[in-house]
Design an enzyme around this catalytic site. Structure first.
Site, PDB file in Angstrom:
ATOM      1  N   THR A  41       0.919  -1.277   0.011  1.00  0.00           N
ATOM      2  CA  THR A  41      -0.002  -0.069  -0.077  1.00  0.00           C
ATOM      3  C   THR A  41       0.825   1.306   0.087  1.00  0.00           C
ATOM      4  O   THR A  41       0.400   2.235  -0.040  1.00  0.00           O
ATOM      5  CB  THR A  41      -0.810  -0.018   1.434  1.00  0.00           C
ATOM      6  OG1 THR A  41      -0.242  -0.221   2.375  1.00  0.00           O
ATOM      7  CG2 THR A  41      -1.936  -1.308   1.143  1.00  0.00           C
ATOM      8  N   HIS A  46       6.896   0.731   7.321  1.00  0.00           N
ATOM      9  CA  HIS A  46       6.836   1.644   8.749  1.00  0.00           C
ATOM     10  C   HIS A  46       7.464   0.766   9.972  1.00  0.00           C
ATOM     11  O   HIS A  46       7.529  -0.243   9.964  1.00  0.00           O
ATOM     12  CB  HIS A  46       5.770   2.639   8.495  1.00  0.00           C
ATOM     13  CG  HIS A  46       4.451   1.727   8.523  1.00  0.00           C
ATOM     14  ND1 HIS A  46       4.035   0.944   9.758  1.00  0.00           N
ATOM     15  CD2 HIS A  46       3.434   1.596   7.817  1.00  0.00           C
ATOM     16  CE1 HIS A  46       2.993   0.318   9.733  1.00  0.00           C
ATOM     17  NE2 HIS A  46       2.334   0.729   8.494  1.00  0.00           N
ATOM     18  N   HIS A  49       5.431  -2.182  10.767  1.00  0.00           N
ATOM     19  CA  HIS A  49       5.580  -3.466  10.181  1.00  0.00           C
ATOM     20  C   HIS A  49       6.929  -3.943  10.718  1.00  0.00           C
ATOM     21  O   HIS A  49       7.127  -5.444  10.301  1.00  0.00           O
ATOM     22  CB  HIS A  49       6.054  -2.880   8.483  1.00  0.00           C
ATOM     23  CG  HIS A  49       5.026  -2.651   7.744  1.00  0.00           C
ATOM     24  ND1 HIS A  49       5.067  -1.509   7.029  1.00  0.00           N
ATOM     25  CD2 HIS A  49       3.756  -3.414   7.487  1.00  0.00           C
ATOM     26  CE1 HIS A  49       3.774  -1.315   6.327  1.00  0.00           C
ATOM     27  NE2 HIS A  49       3.100  -2.737   6.715  1.00  0.00           N
ATOM     28  N   LYS A  83      -9.790  -1.447   9.983  1.00  0.00           N
ATOM     29  CA  LYS A  83     -10.180  -0.301   9.205  1.00  0.00           C
ATOM     30  C   LYS A  83     -11.758  -0.160   9.650  1.00  0.00           C
ATOM     31  O   LYS A  83     -12.519  -0.678   9.225  1.00  0.00           O
ATOM     32  CB  LYS A  83      -9.670  -0.386   7.824  1.00  0.00           C
ATOM     33  CG  LYS A  83      -8.245  -0.522   7.535  1.00  0.00           C
ATOM     34  CD  LYS A  83      -7.716   0.810   7.618  1.00  0.00           C
ATOM     35  CE  LYS A  83      -6.065   1.004   7.270  1.00  0.00           C
ATOM     36  NZ  LYS A  83      -5.308   2.212   7.714  1.00  0.00           N
ATOM     37  N   ARG A  87     -10.249   0.976   2.289  1.00  0.00           N
ATOM     38  CA  ARG A  87      -9.034   1.775   1.833  1.00  0.00           C
ATOM     39  C   ARG A  87      -8.771   2.365   0.341  1.00  0.00           C
ATOM     40  O   ARG A  87      -9.835   2.015  -0.571  1.00  0.00           O
ATOM     41  CB  ARG A  87      -7.794   0.652   1.737  1.00  0.00           C
ATOM     42  CG  ARG A  87      -7.683  -0.194   2.980  1.00  0.00           C
ATOM     43  CD  ARG A  87      -6.623  -1.213   2.979  1.00  0.00           C
ATOM     44  NE  ARG A  87      -6.447  -1.811   4.255  1.00  0.00           N
ATOM     45  CZ  ARG A  87      -5.514  -1.624   5.176  1.00  0.00           C
ATOM     46  NH1 ARG A  87      -4.542  -0.648   4.826  1.00  0.00           N
ATOM     47  NH2 ARG A  87      -5.275  -2.303   6.279  1.00  0.00           N
ATOM     48  N   GLN A 172      -6.674 -14.220   1.131  1.00  0.00           N
ATOM     49  CA  GLN A 172      -5.468 -14.451   1.871  1.00  0.00           C
ATOM     50  C   GLN A 172      -5.505 -16.160   2.243  1.00  0.00           C
ATOM     51  O   GLN A 172      -4.247 -16.911   2.446  1.00  0.00           O
ATOM     52  CB  GLN A 172      -5.787 -13.789   3.336  1.00  0.00           C
ATOM     53  CG  GLN A 172      -4.287 -13.920   4.191  1.00  0.00           C
ATOM     54  CD  GLN A 172      -4.476 -12.802   5.288  1.00  0.00           C
ATOM     55  OE1 GLN A 172      -4.793 -11.789   5.015  1.00  0.00           O
ATOM     56  NE2 GLN A 172      -3.835 -13.298   6.339  1.00  0.00           N
ATOM     57  N   ASP A 193      -4.076  -8.641  14.118  1.00  0.00           N
ATOM     58  CA  ASP A 193      -5.530  -8.122  13.605  1.00  0.00           C
ATOM     59  C   ASP A 193      -5.592  -9.292  12.422  1.00  0.00           C
ATOM     60  O   ASP A 193      -6.766  -9.314  11.688  1.00  0.00           O
ATOM     61  CB  ASP A 193      -5.480  -6.823  13.093  1.00  0.00           C
ATOM     62  CG  ASP A 193      -4.170  -6.590  12.337  1.00  0.00           C
ATOM     63  OD1 ASP A 193      -3.351  -7.050  12.108  1.00  0.00           O
ATOM     64  OD2 ASP A 193      -4.094  -5.538  11.666  1.00  0.00           O
ATOM     65  N   LYS A 228      -1.392   2.666  18.487  1.00  0.00           N
ATOM     66  CA  LYS A 228      -0.263   2.267  17.480  1.00  0.00           C
ATOM     67  C   LYS A 228       0.703   3.203  17.693  1.00  0.00           C
ATOM     68  O   LYS A 228       0.672   4.555  17.508  1.00  0.00           O
ATOM     69  CB  LYS A 228      -0.937   2.103  16.221  1.00  0.00           C
ATOM     70  CG  LYS A 228      -1.935   0.977  15.992  1.00  0.00           C
ATOM     71  CD  LYS A 228      -1.796   0.908  14.446  1.00  0.00           C
ATOM     72  CE  LYS A 228      -2.967  -0.330  14.389  1.00  0.00           C
ATOM     73  NZ  LYS A 228      -3.091  -0.610  12.561  1.00  0.00           N
ATOM     74  N   LYS A 231       3.374   6.674  14.828  1.00  0.00           N
ATOM     75  CA  LYS A 231       2.741   7.767  14.172  1.00  0.00           C
ATOM     76  C   LYS A 231       3.187   9.239  14.763  1.00  0.00           C
ATOM     77  O   LYS A 231       3.476   9.304  15.951  1.00  0.00           O
ATOM     78  CB  LYS A 231       1.083   7.742  14.403  1.00  0.00           C
ATOM     79  CG  LYS A 231       0.661   6.511  13.745  1.00  0.00           C
ATOM     80  CD  LYS A 231       0.375   6.731  12.105  1.00  0.00           C
ATOM     81  CE  LYS A 231      -0.008   5.589  11.780  1.00  0.00           C
ATOM     82  NZ  LYS A 231      -0.346   5.719  10.200  1.00  0.00           N
ATOM     83  N   THR A 232       3.484   9.918  13.902  1.00  0.00           N
ATOM     84  CA  THR A 232       4.090  11.655  14.572  1.00  0.00           C
ATOM     85  C   THR A 232       2.989  12.491  13.955  1.00  0.00           C
ATOM     86  O   THR A 232       2.143  12.340  12.868  1.00  0.00           O
ATOM     87  CB  THR A 232       5.374  11.823  14.320  1.00  0.00           C
ATOM     88  OG1 THR A 232       5.387  11.931  12.809  1.00  0.00           O
ATOM     89  CG2 THR A 232       6.143  10.762  14.765  1.00  0.00           C
TER      90      THR A 232
END
Length: 409
Positions: A41, A46, A49, A83, A87, A172, A193, A228, A231-232
């Site tokens: 994606t 990040h 991951h 989500k 997406r 999947q 998840d 999570k 994130k900033t």
């Protein structure tokens, strides 16, 4: 030598497992092939991951064979797990380009030579499927009633779940069947998840090939209050140094909350557990030593020892009050831009130190912004050439976040 299952359990990775005793036995006796899927994606992994990459590295060091599966097919559907909204649809060209970016990154951390480990792309089999034969052979093995009870769908049913996304679990699960047939893959790993999707794959392999395969999930990288990590205000903490510099990565981990140090040391470093426990037990200002070790060790894994040392040197120079280091994040700007002056809030927004002008005003009111080491009292401040020294302007947010403006002609 410890069973790798026990190592992963001791470090706190493992959340759920389909058959614990059988998995422990499998991982103690032989080289087991396992897979983790990554939908492309974006063109970079990040911080979140990297828990999965760490698990794969631990497993490969113990002699097991990872399959890094790029979701070139599943990315065309989009995983609804975790989500609340559908997406964003990516173009086929973006999916291919992003997948290539992920492949290059994974090859830095894992041996994917076709012997000790593999890289695969599910577009190879998913793109070639014929709809009617597929739903006759595979779709008939899935109960809609059971699928609707899965956690990954429950959240979405309230707002609306598209039929496109409803297929994701089946796709999947089919990946697991294909990898079992192609590479004798016996285990699927994933974030917590993914539990419903993994169970679906284990069940499909049993129904189609009468084989027992296994699933295991590990914890998501969360803060102590359940949010999570990674994130900033500027967005995600990326592994790509062009998106998030080694210094910014280092600083993010150097500044984690005290309560998150133990978890991060366990999950994001290879330090022995005795050392993890020793560092995590430090109290008061001493805990900053543990944070520095955490930041250094993880930056070293991701970017190498040289970059980790540069980031450490920059951080120490700034904490010592020097306010100057070649490794501090900086932005080059034209001298002409500052002839008539630039609003401080506009400048902070442009360099990514604040997400909004409202946040900038709040920080100024709380004495949270310094320019050239002087506290800013007026959020209406205009920055002009007179404030630069040797064509440089240092801005500090809070106690620990520095950014330098460098003038160019």
């Amino acid at each position: 030598m410890k069973n790798i299952y026990d190592v992963l359990m001791e470090r706190g990775y493992i959340e759920q497992v389909t058959h614990e005793e059988e998995v422990k036995e499998l991982l103690s006796k032989e080289s087991t092939t396992f897979y983790i899927g990554f939908d492309p994606t974006a063109d970079s992994l990040h911080l979140g991951h990297f828990i999965q990459i760490m698990v794969m590295m631990h497993m490969q060091r113990a002699g097991h064979k990872p399959i890094a599966l790029i979701g070139g097919g599943t990315a065309k559907i989009g995983d609804p797990s975790g989500k609340t909204d559908m997406r964003k649809m990516l173009t086929p060209e973006d999916i291919v380009s992003n997948g290539e970016g992920l492949r290059k990154q994974m090859e830095k951390y894992l041996v994917l030579d076709g012997k000790s480990g593999y890289i695969a792309n599910n577009a190879v089999w998913l793109d070639e499927l014929q709809y009617i034969p597929f739903i006759r052979e595979i779709g008939s093995k899935f109960s809609v009633n059971r699928m609707l009870t899965a956690e990954c769908f429950k959240q979405r049913l309230e707002k609306g779940l598209s039929f496109l996304e409803f297929n994701y679990m089946i796709m999947q699960a089919y990946d697991f069947l294909e990898l079992e047939r192609r590479l004798d893959c016996q285990m699927q790993f994933g974030g917590n998840d993914q539990w419903s999707n993994i169970i679906a794959g284990v069940d499909l392999v049993r129904r189609m090939d009468s084989k027992q395969v296994f699933g295991l999930t590990f914890k998501l990288l969360l803060t102590s209050d359940g949010k999570k990590m990674g994130k900033t205000e500027k967005g995600a903490i990326w592994i790509d140094p062009e998106k998030t510099s080694p210094y910014e990565l280092f600083q993010y981990l150097r500044n984690v909350e005290d309560a998150d140090v133990d978890n991060c040391l366990r999950l994001l470093t290879f330090l022995p557990m005795d050392e993890v426990r020793r560092l995590s037990a430090l109290e008061g200002s001493e805990i900053n030593k543990a944070k520095e070790v955490l930041a250094f060790e993880f930056t070293k894994i991701v970017h190498g020892e040289e970059e980790a040392n540069k980031a450490l040197e920059a951080a120490r120079a700034l904490f010592a009050g020097g306010g100057e280091s070649s490794n501090v994040p900086f932005t080059e700007m034209s001298r002409k831009k500052f002839v008539d002056g630039v609003s401080l809030l506009d400048l902070l927004l442009e360099i990514g130190l604040i997400p909004s002008k409202g946040e900038g005003r709040r920080l100024v009111q709380q004495n949270g912004i310094h320019v050239q080491d002087k506290v800013v009292a007026d959020f209406g401040l205009v920055v002009d050439l007179a404030q630069f020294e040797d064509d440089k302007l240092m801005i500090r947010k809070g106690k620990k976040v520095f950014h330098r403006i460098q003038l160019i002609d």
